[in-house]
Design an enzyme around this catalytic site. Sequence first.
Site, PDB file in Angstrom:
ATOM      1  N   ARG A  44       0.848  -1.190   0.000  1.00  0.00           N
ATOM      2  CA  ARG A  44       0.000   0.000   0.000  1.00  0.00           C
ATOM      3  C   ARG A  44       0.886   1.244   0.000  1.00  0.00           C
ATOM      4  NH1 ARG A  44      -1.972  -3.613   3.916  1.00  0.00           N
ATOM      5  NH2 ARG A  44      -4.048  -4.454   3.462  1.00  0.00           N
ATOM      6  N   LYS A  94      -1.714  -2.614   8.125  1.00  0.00           N
ATOM      7  CA  LYS A  94      -2.845  -2.182   8.948  1.00  0.00           C
ATOM      8  C   LYS A  94      -2.788  -2.867  10.309  1.00  0.00           C
ATOM      9  CE  LYS A  94      -6.089  -1.150   5.190  1.00  0.00           C
ATOM     10  NZ  LYS A  94      -7.409  -1.450   4.605  1.00  0.00           N
ATOM     11  N   HIS A 143      -2.774   2.669  -5.811  1.00  0.00           N
ATOM     12  CA  HIS A 143      -3.421   1.370  -5.633  1.00  0.00           C
ATOM     13  C   HIS A 143      -3.505   0.603  -6.949  1.00  0.00           C
ATOM     14  CE1 HIS A 143      -4.781  -0.143  -1.829  1.00  0.00           C
ATOM     15  NE2 HIS A 143      -5.753  -0.831  -2.408  1.00  0.00           N
ATOM     16  N   ARG A 202      -0.802  -1.766  -7.106  1.00  0.00           N
ATOM     17  CA  ARG A 202      -1.122  -2.909  -6.227  1.00  0.00           C
ATOM     18  C   ARG A 202      -2.068  -3.864  -6.960  1.00  0.00           C
ATOM     19  NH1 ARG A 202      -1.273  -4.355  -0.696  1.00  0.00           N
ATOM     20  NH2 ARG A 202      -3.288  -4.976   0.158  1.00  0.00           N
ATOM     21  N   HIS A 207      -3.741  -9.156   3.240  1.00  0.00           N
ATOM     22  CA  HIS A 207      -5.188  -9.201   3.456  1.00  0.00           C
ATOM     23  C   HIS A 207      -5.522 -10.147   4.605  1.00  0.00           C
ATOM     24  CE1 HIS A 207      -6.272  -7.846  -0.917  1.00  0.00           C
ATOM     25  NE2 HIS A 207      -6.090  -6.830  -0.101  1.00  0.00           N
ATOM     26  N   TYR A 254      -9.366 -10.056  -7.369  1.00  0.00           N
ATOM     27  CA  TYR A 254      -8.337 -10.081  -8.404  1.00  0.00           C
ATOM     28  C   TYR A 254      -8.378 -11.349  -9.261  1.00  0.00           C
ATOM     29  CZ  TYR A 254      -6.400  -6.295  -5.606  1.00  0.00           C
ATOM     30  OH  TYR A 254      -6.237  -5.116  -4.922  1.00  0.00           O
TER      31      TYR A 254
END
Length: 299
Positions: free
Chosen positions: A148, A172, A245, A248, A271, A280
């Site tokens: 990210r 995150k 993004h 990404r 994730h 994806y």
Amino acid sequence: MNVKILCQLFVQYLQLEKNSSQYTLGSYEKIIEQFIAFMEQQEITSFSSVSYSDVRLYLTTLHDKQLSRRSVSKHISCLRSFYRFLMRENVAKDNPFALASLPKKESLIPRFLYKEELEQLFGISKLDTALGQRNQALLELLYATGIRVSECCNLKLNDIDYQIGTILVTGKGNKQRYVPFGKFAGKALQTYIEDGRNKLLINGNSTEDKVFLNFRGTQLTPRGVRVILSKLIEETSITCKIHPHMLRHSFATHLLDNGADIRSVQELLGHSNLSSTQIYTHVTKERLQKVYNAHHPRA
């Protein structure tokens, strides 16, 4: 208690107990402030006075503003969590957002760049300048790792291991993961760090440990990365708008197109849920053509 004070207490709770990112904290605070403004318009004096009918009216105002389904879902999720906090603190007896249903997700295929488009981007930067070296390293690393933009901006010099070709990424919730990078990204990083970055440091703080710097010699911000990518795309024949993004998205799409398993891609992207990675699993026209040519007897 004052509604704005309760909002601040909730943000502190998210920061200290939930270890939420700065992006989440800012986003949630903004949503609650918007809800407080709605309460003031409706002359609702306390959170405990909000009813389900008030919630439905609030959601109607969001739809009138033509917010996307994703944004509406974010408002509901935020305020639902906020009321759970208020119930825990004995400020509210029930959660009026508990009955609000989340809108169905839009099944949008992420926009990614084709290999030919990426080759154009990789050939734009002027590698004899400090900023050109930085831009090249930035492009190569974002595409090579799929990290990210916030993770990229927070990357430190000590997080890079050239010997085994990995970076330590803090994602995150301060979750850390190791992500490999290839020889192109490695070469671009070394060139920038050994040359261009030292030149940029002259304008700033010589003790700065972040990898990517702006022209002032200080840490590059996510907004700064977006500006850089926008300027680079203008120098190519690519007609679409670009954002970090998208690199990404390209990383994940190209891995899956070339046979990588979805669990590995999930881990590389950081994730928590596999459902986040499944967006994806679309196939590109190029891959369809290869499959057709390889397996159809009359291709």
